[in-house]
Design an enzyme around this catalytic site. Structure first.
Site, mmCIF file in Angstrom:
data_model
loop_
_atom_site.group_PDB
_atom_site.id
_atom_site.type_symbol
_atom_site.label_atom_id
_atom_site.label_comp_id
_atom_site.label_asym_id
_atom_site.label_seq_id
_atom_site.Cartn_x
_atom_site.Cartn_y
_atom_site.Cartn_z
ATOM 1 N N LYS A 104 -9.878 5.140 0.446
ATOM 2 C CA LYS A 104 -10.573 6.325 0.988
ATOM 3 C C LYS A 104 -11.796 5.929 1.814
ATOM 4 O O LYS A 104 -12.068 6.538 2.848
ATOM 5 C CB LYS A 104 -10.986 7.246 -0.146
ATOM 6 C CG LYS A 104 -9.841 7.687 -1.047
ATOM 7 C CD LYS A 104 -8.769 8.388 -0.274
ATOM 8 C CE LYS A 104 -7.746 9.026 -1.224
ATOM 9 N NZ LYS A 104 -6.677 9.687 -0.477
ATOM 10 N N HIS A 154 -5.384 11.913 6.286
ATOM 11 C CA HIS A 154 -4.936 11.933 4.886
ATOM 12 C C HIS A 154 -3.490 12.442 4.861
ATOM 13 O O HIS A 154 -3.233 13.573 4.450
ATOM 14 C CB HIS A 154 -5.879 12.858 4.108
ATOM 15 C CG HIS A 154 -5.757 12.775 2.623
ATOM 16 N ND1 HIS A 154 -6.178 13.787 1.787
ATOM 17 C CD2 HIS A 154 -5.267 11.811 1.803
ATOM 18 C CE1 HIS A 154 -5.965 13.440 0.529
ATOM 19 N NE2 HIS A 154 -5.413 12.257 0.510
ATOM 20 N N ARG A 163 -2.997 7.174 -13.116
ATOM 21 C CA ARG A 163 -2.385 6.664 -11.875
ATOM 22 C C ARG A 163 -1.482 5.474 -12.118
ATOM 23 O O ARG A 163 -1.590 4.784 -13.136
ATOM 24 C CB ARG A 163 -3.507 6.204 -10.926
ATOM 25 C CG ARG A 163 -4.502 7.294 -10.551
ATOM 26 C CD ARG A 163 -3.958 8.131 -9.430
ATOM 27 N NE ARG A 163 -4.868 9.202 -9.038
ATOM 28 C CZ ARG A 163 -4.949 9.662 -7.791
ATOM 29 N NH1 ARG A 163 -4.205 9.166 -6.838
ATOM 30 N NH2 ARG A 163 -5.753 10.656 -7.499
ATOM 31 N N SER A 202 -5.397 16.185 -2.182
ATOM 32 C CA SER A 202 -5.098 15.259 -3.279
ATOM 33 C C SER A 202 -4.283 15.956 -4.366
ATOM 34 O O SER A 202 -4.550 17.116 -4.697
ATOM 35 C CB SER A 202 -6.407 14.765 -3.902
ATOM 36 O OG SER A 202 -7.232 14.234 -2.900
ATOM 37 N N CYS A 255 -1.251 17.088 -4.485
ATOM 38 C CA CYS A 255 -0.403 18.234 -4.101
ATOM 39 C C CYS A 255 1.012 17.764 -3.758
ATOM 40 O O CYS A 255 1.740 18.448 -3.035
ATOM 41 C CB CYS A 255 -0.992 18.966 -2.911
ATOM 42 S SG CYS A 255 -2.382 20.017 -3.350
ATOM 43 N N ASP A 306 -0.066 8.399 1.632
ATOM 44 C CA ASP A 306 -1.431 8.931 1.512
ATOM 45 C C ASP A 306 -2.240 8.898 2.805
ATOM 46 O O ASP A 306 -3.013 9.809 3.052
ATOM 47 C CB ASP A 306 -2.183 8.151 0.417
ATOM 48 C CG ASP A 306 -3.450 8.851 -0.053
ATOM 49 O OD1 ASP A 306 -3.416 10.084 -0.236
ATOM 50 O OD2 ASP A 306 -4.477 8.174 -0.222
ATOM 51 N N TYR A 347 -13.240 3.149 -10.741
ATOM 52 C CA TYR A 347 -12.058 3.976 -10.515
ATOM 53 C C TYR A 347 -11.550 3.886 -9.065
ATOM 54 O O TYR A 347 -12.348 3.829 -8.125
ATOM 55 C CB TYR A 347 -12.357 5.454 -10.863
ATOM 56 C CG TYR A 347 -11.220 6.332 -10.421
ATOM 57 C CD1 TYR A 347 -10.052 6.390 -11.189
ATOM 58 C CD2 TYR A 347 -11.251 6.990 -9.207
ATOM 59 C CE1 TYR A 347 -8.976 7.115 -10.752
ATOM 60 C CE2 TYR A 347 -10.166 7.723 -8.759
ATOM 61 C CZ TYR A 347 -9.032 7.780 -9.534
ATOM 62 O OH TYR A 347 -7.957 8.483 -9.086
ATOM 63 N N ARG A 367 -12.430 10.359 -8.470
ATOM 64 C CA ARG A 367 -13.420 10.217 -7.403
ATOM 65 C C ARG A 367 -14.614 11.122 -7.708
ATOM 66 O O ARG A 367 -14.490 12.132 -8.378
ATOM 67 C CB ARG A 367 -12.824 10.599 -6.052
ATOM 68 C CG ARG A 367 -11.867 9.558 -5.502
ATOM 69 C CD ARG A 367 -11.365 9.939 -4.132
ATOM 70 N NE ARG A 367 -10.457 11.052 -4.189
ATOM 71 C CZ ARG A 367 -10.774 12.310 -3.929
ATOM 72 N NH1 ARG A 367 -12.012 12.635 -3.550
ATOM 73 N NH2 ARG A 367 -9.873 13.263 -4.014
HETATM 74 C C1 OXD Z 1 -6.726 11.174 -3.618
HETATM 75 C C2 OXD Z 1 -5.973 9.912 -3.783
HETATM 76 O O1 OXD Z 1 -7.524 11.515 -4.488
HETATM 77 O O2 OXD Z 1 -5.091 9.661 -2.948
HETATM 78 O O3 OXD Z 1 -6.527 11.837 -2.597
HETATM 79 O O4 OXD Z 1 -6.266 9.135 -4.712
HETATM 80 MN MN MN Z 2 -5.137 10.970 -1.258
#
Ligand code: OXD
Ligand code: MN
Length: 579
Positions: free
Chosen positions: A206, A226, A364, A248, A250, A275, A197, A69
């Protein structure tokens, strides 16, 4: 096509602007998915992985300059700059629209324009919201197939309800200098150019489900967060639902699919989301939550049999891998997976450890959530699931204890607002710096954080059946830089304590920063955490906390008049208790 005149007119207008060669309205069928995948194999956008070990799995290599991102190019375009707040980049809507118009002009020449109607949330849920993404990327279409409920059923809902969020996306020429992710929350609109991406391009995620939805949620009285959502079943067969916010990368996906330790017989964690969580107070006064997504877009590195066996089981078929390495027999591979040595790195070059990792740190996987062995039978429930607890957590090497419970809803809002975490590879910035990340929403809140906290605080009197709010930290390190808590499946031990606090089965120690577990109340059977380490994990260093809370006070002040007085009062209350 469609009977919705607004949608029809918008698509016509975009076709005129972008001048594609073909227009394709997505049906969402399996055949459509396969046709696109086959086209992508033919064009080289997809590489077929080993179909014996990974049937239906493909590898996509993104442009090497388009791997995360781009928060610095992500804008909230409200009429007033103050409404976007210091937490967002802002551009005046007229200026942003003019800039984007120029970018989009004739950008789809020779390409196919795909129209993707989608529904965020179970197709029959009153909590769900629909959108339409227009894109010139087949990669986006196949990902949206896995990540959302899309195609004909979504279009029918849009036609019934008459409302949808407009998301316009083009990969453009993937030039990082001509890249912008613009949000127009007042018009429920997104425009994204120049990146293919995930978070920049799969607009349901998002852009819609967090930035636009958070704005919409404020005016409609709900929350778009989130957060992962899980159901935790105890040996009596009772299931308690919990939502948890972490920044993100974590470990939300790992926690969402946790397998309890061997001695936790009769306990089970059910996955609903990894998420994003949309929640609303129901008629019964409880907070009800849905996962607006239908798939996982998870971080690959670190996913292993020892950290997340459920994710690995989910990924054995019908998955898209982006920017991972491959083994000599064409299986996907990433750092931390196992001790095989890959032959090709994420850029398609022969793997050479001297030249960096085989998989990009933000590589990913995309896969339907329903393939997960721990997928909850409540994931499609139109009413959602009732939450017993909300958990906030960050990646903090020092200071923050393993777990603590807030003394009230407002104190819990302070836990969320005061969240800070070391940065990760999910964004293009520097990694490993502590930054404030309130509610893990720093990159995702579609409006001024001051107003957002005020919105959170409005729930404090909504009912006496709201979830309790906790804070956790799995990431404490000792002097030798080693993690002090085993984490992963063993986080179940903390979840058990949290559930028992919700049901009133255990007492706690009251401290100035909240309720902490009594040492004997955490089940440590089967793990070897020395007593001093446990003590350190549950210690409150008053002096260090005074600094932390005072820093947080300064941070609150940076929101000026938009800082809610009740939150400032809560910060001052905790600061005074620490003296
Ligand atoms: C993030 C995702 O970056 O979930 O938080 O992709
Ligand atoms: Mn996320």
């Amino acid at each position: 096509m469609t009977t919705n005149q607004e949608l029809k007119a918008w698509v016509d207008q975009v076709v005129q602007l972008t001048q594609p060669e073909h227009v394709h309205w997505c049906s969402g069928s399996k055949a459509e998915y396969q046709e696109l995948a086959d086209q992508m194999i033919a064009s080289g956008d997809f590489l077929e992985l080993n179909q014996d070990t990974h049937p239906g799995c493909y590898l996509h290599r993104s442009d090497p300059l388009d791997v995360a991102r781009v928060e610095h190019l992500t804008y909230i375009c409200t009429s007033s700059e103050e409404d976007a707040g210091p937490n967002n980049n802002w551009m005046a809507p007229v200026e942003a629209r003019a800039k984007m118009r120029e970018y989009f002009s004739a950008c789809m020449k020779g390409r196919t324009l795909y129209v993707i109607p989608y529904c965020m949330g179970p197709i029959d849920s009153p909590l769900s919201r629909c959108g339409v993404e227009i894109t010139d990327s087949a990669y986006v279409v196949v990902n949206m197939h896995l990540m959302t409920r899309m195609g004909d059923p979504a279009l029918r809902r849009i036609e019934r309800e008459g409302t949808f969020i407009k998301g316009l996306h083009s990969i453009g020429d993937l030039d990082p200098e001509r890249r912008f992710i613009m949000h127009f929350p007042e018009d429920l609109e997104i425009q994204s150019f120049g990146s293919g991406y995930g978070g920049n391009a799969l607009l349901g995620k998002k852009c819609h489900a967090l930035r636009i939805a958070s704005y919409q949620a404020r005016s409609e009285g709900w929350l778009a967060e989130h957060m992962l959502i899980v159901g935790i079943e105890n040996p009596a067969g009772e299931v308690h639902y919990v939502a948890a916010a972490f920044p993100s990368a974590c470990g939300k996906t790992n926690l969402a699919m946790l397998i309890p330790p061997a001695n936790y017989r009769g306990w089970k964690v059910w996955t609903i989301g990894d998420d994003i969580c949309w929640m609303r107070v129901g008629d019964d006064g409880r907070m009800w939550a849905i996962n607006p997504e239908a798939g996982l877009f998870g971080v690959a590195p670190g996913t292993a049999e020892s950290t997340n066996p459920n994710a690995l089981a989910t990924l054995t078929h019908d998955a898209i891998f982006t920017n991972v390495g491959i083994t000599s027999d064409n299986q996907p591979w990433w750092e931390g997976l196992d001790d095989r040595v890959p032959v090709t790195d994420w850029k398609g070059n022969p793997y050479d450890p001297e030249r960096g990792p085989a998989a990009h740190p933000n590589s990913r996987f995309t896969v339907r959530m329903s393939q997960c062995p721990s997928y909850s039978d409540q994931a499609e429930a139109p009413a959602g699931v009732p939450l017993s607890a909300i958990i906030f957590g960050g990646r903090r090497e020092r200071l923050v204890p393993l777990v603590m419970e807030s003394q009230s809803w407002n104190h819990g809002v302070l836990y969320g607002a005061a969240m800070a975490s070391e940065t990760t590879a999910a964004n293009v910035d520097t990694v490993g710096v502590v930054r404030r990340d309130p509610m893990a929403m720093k990159p995702f809140c579609g409006y001024n954080f001051g107003d957002y906290w005020k919105h959170w605080l409005t729930f404090s009197n909504a009912s006496d059946k709201l979830p309790k709010i906790f804070h956790v930290n799995w990431f404490r390190k000792d002097q030798d830089n080693k993690f002090m808590w085993p984490g992963f499946g063993d986080n179940m031990r903390v979840l058990e304590w949290i559930i028992k606090r919700c049901t009133g089965e255990v007492d706690a120690v009251e401290t100035p920063i909240g309720y902490l577990p009594r040492l004997g109340d955490l089940n440590l059977d089967g793990i070897d955490v020395p007593a001093e380490t446990m003590k350190a994990l549950l210690e409150v260093d008053r002096e260090a906390w005074q600094v932390e809370i005072s820093d947080f006070g300064e941070y609150l002040d940076s929101y000026g008049a938009r800082t809610p007085a009740a939150l400032k009062a809560e910060q001052e209350r905790v600061a005074a208790a620490l003296l």
